[in-house]
Motif scaffolding. Structure first.
Motif, mmCIF file in Angstrom:
data_model
loop_
_atom_site.group_PDB
_atom_site.id
_atom_site.type_symbol
_atom_site.label_atom_id
_atom_site.label_comp_id
_atom_site.label_asym_id
_atom_site.label_seq_id
_atom_site.Cartn_x
_atom_site.Cartn_y
_atom_site.Cartn_z
ATOM 1 N N VAL A 1 0.848 -1.201 0.000
ATOM 2 C CA VAL A 1 0.000 0.000 0.000
ATOM 3 C C VAL A 1 0.879 1.245 0.000
ATOM 4 C CG1 VAL A 1 -1.597 1.353 1.439
ATOM 5 C CG2 VAL A 1 -2.038 -1.070 1.034
ATOM 6 N N ASP A 2 1.999 1.167 0.693
ATOM 7 C CA ASP A 2 2.888 2.341 0.768
ATOM 8 C C ASP A 2 3.255 2.857 -0.627
ATOM 9 O OD1 ASP A 2 2.853 2.203 3.472
ATOM 10 O OD2 ASP A 2 4.932 1.555 3.723
ATOM 11 N N TYR B 1 -1.510 7.902 9.395
ATOM 12 C CA TYR B 1 -0.408 7.115 8.838
ATOM 13 C C TYR B 1 0.664 8.001 8.173
ATOM 14 C CZ TYR B 1 1.838 3.174 6.576
ATOM 15 O OH TYR B 1 2.750 2.246 6.173
ATOM 16 N N ASN C 1 -4.876 3.306 11.797
ATOM 17 C CA ASN C 1 -3.563 3.254 12.431
ATOM 18 C C ASN C 1 -3.193 4.718 12.708
ATOM 19 O OD1 ASN C 1 -0.990 2.669 13.274
ATOM 20 N ND2 ASN C 1 -0.197 2.200 11.241
ATOM 21 N N ASP D 1 -7.893 3.675 3.094
ATOM 22 C CA ASP D 1 -6.855 2.673 3.363
ATOM 23 C C ASP D 1 -7.436 1.594 4.277
ATOM 24 O OD1 ASP D 1 -4.678 1.224 4.281
ATOM 25 O OD2 ASP D 1 -3.353 2.965 4.425
ATOM 26 N N TYR E 1 -6.142 -2.894 7.284
ATOM 27 C CA TYR E 1 -6.583 -3.796 8.356
ATOM 28 C C TYR E 1 -7.983 -4.337 8.089
ATOM 29 C CZ TYR E 1 -2.499 -1.685 10.402
ATOM 30 O OH TYR E 1 -1.217 -1.253 10.601
ATOM 31 N N THR F 1 -3.906 -4.880 1.607
ATOM 32 C CA THR F 1 -2.525 -5.364 1.606
ATOM 33 C C THR F 1 -2.427 -6.827 2.031
ATOM 34 O OG1 THR F 1 -0.325 -4.956 2.515
ATOM 35 C CG2 THR F 1 -2.163 -4.537 3.992
ATOM 36 N N SER G 1 0.197 -7.507 3.788
ATOM 37 C CA SER G 1 1.185 -7.355 4.862
ATOM 38 C C SER G 1 0.639 -7.671 6.253
ATOM 39 C CB SER G 1 1.693 -5.909 4.907
ATOM 40 O OG SER G 1 2.349 -5.576 3.724
ATOM 41 N N LYS G 2 -0.654 -7.574 6.429
ATOM 42 C CA LYS G 2 -1.219 -7.643 7.787
ATOM 43 C C LYS G 2 -1.796 -9.035 8.039
ATOM 44 C CE LYS G 2 0.042 -3.396 8.122
ATOM 45 N NZ LYS G 2 1.231 -3.050 8.896
ATOM 46 N N ARG H 1 6.020 -7.412 0.366
ATOM 47 C CA ARG H 1 5.600 -6.147 -0.247
ATOM 48 C C ARG H 1 4.565 -6.354 -1.342
ATOM 49 N NH1 ARG H 1 5.113 -3.863 2.587
ATOM 50 N NH2 ARG H 1 5.407 -1.738 1.852
HETATM 51 C C1 PLP Z 1 -2.834 2.235 7.607
HETATM 52 C C2 PLP Z 1 -1.715 1.511 6.946
HETATM 53 N N1 PLP Z 1 -1.593 1.565 5.623
HETATM 54 C C3 PLP Z 1 -0.603 0.919 4.986
HETATM 55 C C4 PLP Z 1 0.336 0.197 5.682
HETATM 56 C C5 PLP Z 1 1.460 -0.451 4.936
HETATM 57 O O1 PLP Z 1 0.984 -1.391 4.063
HETATM 58 P P1 PLP Z 1 1.994 -2.123 3.076
HETATM 59 O O2 PLP Z 1 2.840 -3.027 3.898
HETATM 60 O O3 PLP Z 1 1.076 -2.841 2.140
HETATM 61 O O4 PLP Z 1 2.798 -1.069 2.390
HETATM 62 C C6 PLP Z 1 0.263 0.133 7.064
HETATM 63 C C7 PLP Z 1 1.286 -0.623 7.836
HETATM 64 O O5 PLP Z 1 1.500 -0.423 8.988
HETATM 65 C C8 PLP Z 1 -0.797 0.799 7.702
HETATM 66 O O6 PLP Z 1 -0.893 0.781 9.027
#
Ligand code: PLP
Length: 369
Positions: free
Chosen positions: A95-96, A120, A168, A195, A198, A222, A224-225, A233
């Motif tokens: 997502v970043d 974030y 977050n 976003d 989560y 994502t 990632s979670k 990634r």
């Molecule tokens: C709100 C939020 N968006 C995006 C991310 C990062 O996502 P990604 O790992 O897909 O870049 C995080 C990770 O902590 C997050 O808390």
């Protein structure tokens, strides 16, 4: 004077910074002493599905190949999973990365961009990097203030607004009806980045149905979670075809990793494991909350893979608690914006890591008394 290449004025004006200091950097700063509990980066300490590890092992020898730049198989699988068309999905390196690409599409120097104060930081980092002007709205009762965000969008005529649901760093969430009300009231010329990193750990009632007919909403998710693949990634955005298509103008077409595509596909396929692991995440959240309460602190209800703990004093006190935990080899983080900064944030993790946190928290609190 020796000549050297000139940076653009924007690059010259930016501080050299990272949105988050990684636990590895903290360990290096401590002379290499490793953390015993890694509970600060909102990773999923339970890890990915065994079927994902098996797929990675099976395909490891293929890394000499570039990945399919169209992400065809993964996009198709995601589209089927989400009941949208592949043209409504763009895949990227987390997502970043997608946040940065989105900012690039809507922001130039001095463009106003609305977000919450303390939300974030990676999003803010990208806005700064493209010269945008951040307009921030304070949280209200530990929730992102949807009415406040909307008012700021209208006041500033901002083309871009960002918030995460669940949120977050607070872990709080709005129900879908409130998000839909926000979307309905949003000017047609403003893009919302919603976003949902989560999303899988949230109650289903927090996620509005996907509506890819709207050109002014991008939903981001994502692996990632909940899927436990932060190190691979992989994230994706869902939206209207034209807006999704625009990512192809700016994305790094060969940025995706071949093994990442394989891991994400395998993870998506293993929805049984996702169910098991989200159950573990919920149980770990409850455990962290119990540990907080037993130590006289307050756990803020969370729909994420972390629990934000209200230390019930001011920001400097929470910083002291954080540092005392870090000194005791427990890696956690904390919100930094005023009011939220009274808290520390503890990610879920395996039982042994939470055991260690439970053991160390009373010592950390005693040390800062
Ligand atoms: C709100 C939020 N968006 C995006 C991310 C990062 O996502 P990604 O790992 O897909 O870049 C995080 C990770 O902590 C997050 O808390």
């Amino acid at each position: 004077m020796r000549m050297e290449p000139l940076f653009t004025p924007l690059i010259d004006s930016l501080p050299s910074t990272v949105p988050f200091v990684g636990p590895e950097a903290l360990e290096r700063k401590r002379g290499g002493r490793p953390f015993r509990a890694r509970l600060g980066a909102n990773e999923n300490g339970f890890g990915p599905a065994p079927s994902v590890i098996a797929a990675l092992q099976e395909h490891a020898g293929e890394v000499w190949q570039y990945a399919d730049p169209e992400n065809f198989d993964l996009k198709r699988a995601l589209a089927t999973h989400l009941d949208v068309a592949p043209a409504n999905v763009v895949v990227g390196e987390g997502v970043d990365t997608l946040l940065g690409l989105t900012v690039r599409q809507y922001v130039r120097e001095d463009t106003p961009v609305v977000t919450s104060l303390g939300a974030y930081p990676t999003f803010n980092f990208h806005v700064a990097g493209f010269g945008g002007r951040l307009v921030t709205v304070p949280y209200r009762d530990d929730l992102e203030d949807l009415d406040g965000l909307l008012a700021a969008v209208k006041r500033e005529q901002a083309p871009l607004v960002y918030f995460s649901n669940p949120d977050n760093p607070m872990g709080t969430w709005w129900e879908a009806a409130e998000i839909e009300r926000f979307i309905d009231a949003l000017p047609a010329s403003t893009m919302l980045v919603l976003d949902e990193a989560y999303g899988e750990t949230a109650p289903a009632t927090a996620l509005p149905p996907l509506d890819v007919s709207r050109p002014n909403v991008l939903r981001m998710r994502t692996f990632s979670k909940a899927y436990g693949l932060a190190g691979m990634r992989c994230g994706y955005a869902i939206g209207a075809e034209k807006q999704i298509n625009a990512f192809d103008k700016v994305r790094n077409h060969f940025g995706m990793n071949k093994l990442t595509q394989i891991a994400a596909l395998a993870a998506l396929k293993d929805q049984d494991y996702l169910k098991v692991v989200t159950g573990r995440i919920v149980a770990a959240r409850e455990r962290i909350a119990t540990i907080a309460v037993r130590n006289g602190l307050k756990a803020i209800p969370s729909a994420t893979n972390f629990v934000t703990i209200d230390c019930q004093r001011d920001g400097p006190y929470a910083v002291a608690v954080l540092n005392a935990l870090i000194d005791r080899d427990v890696f956690v983080r904390k919100p930094m914006a005023p009011v939220l900064d009274r808290c520390i944030r503890v990610s879920v993790g395996a039982d042994e890591e939470l055991d260690f946190f439970e053991q160390q928290l009373p010592h950390a609190l005693a040390a800062v008394k």
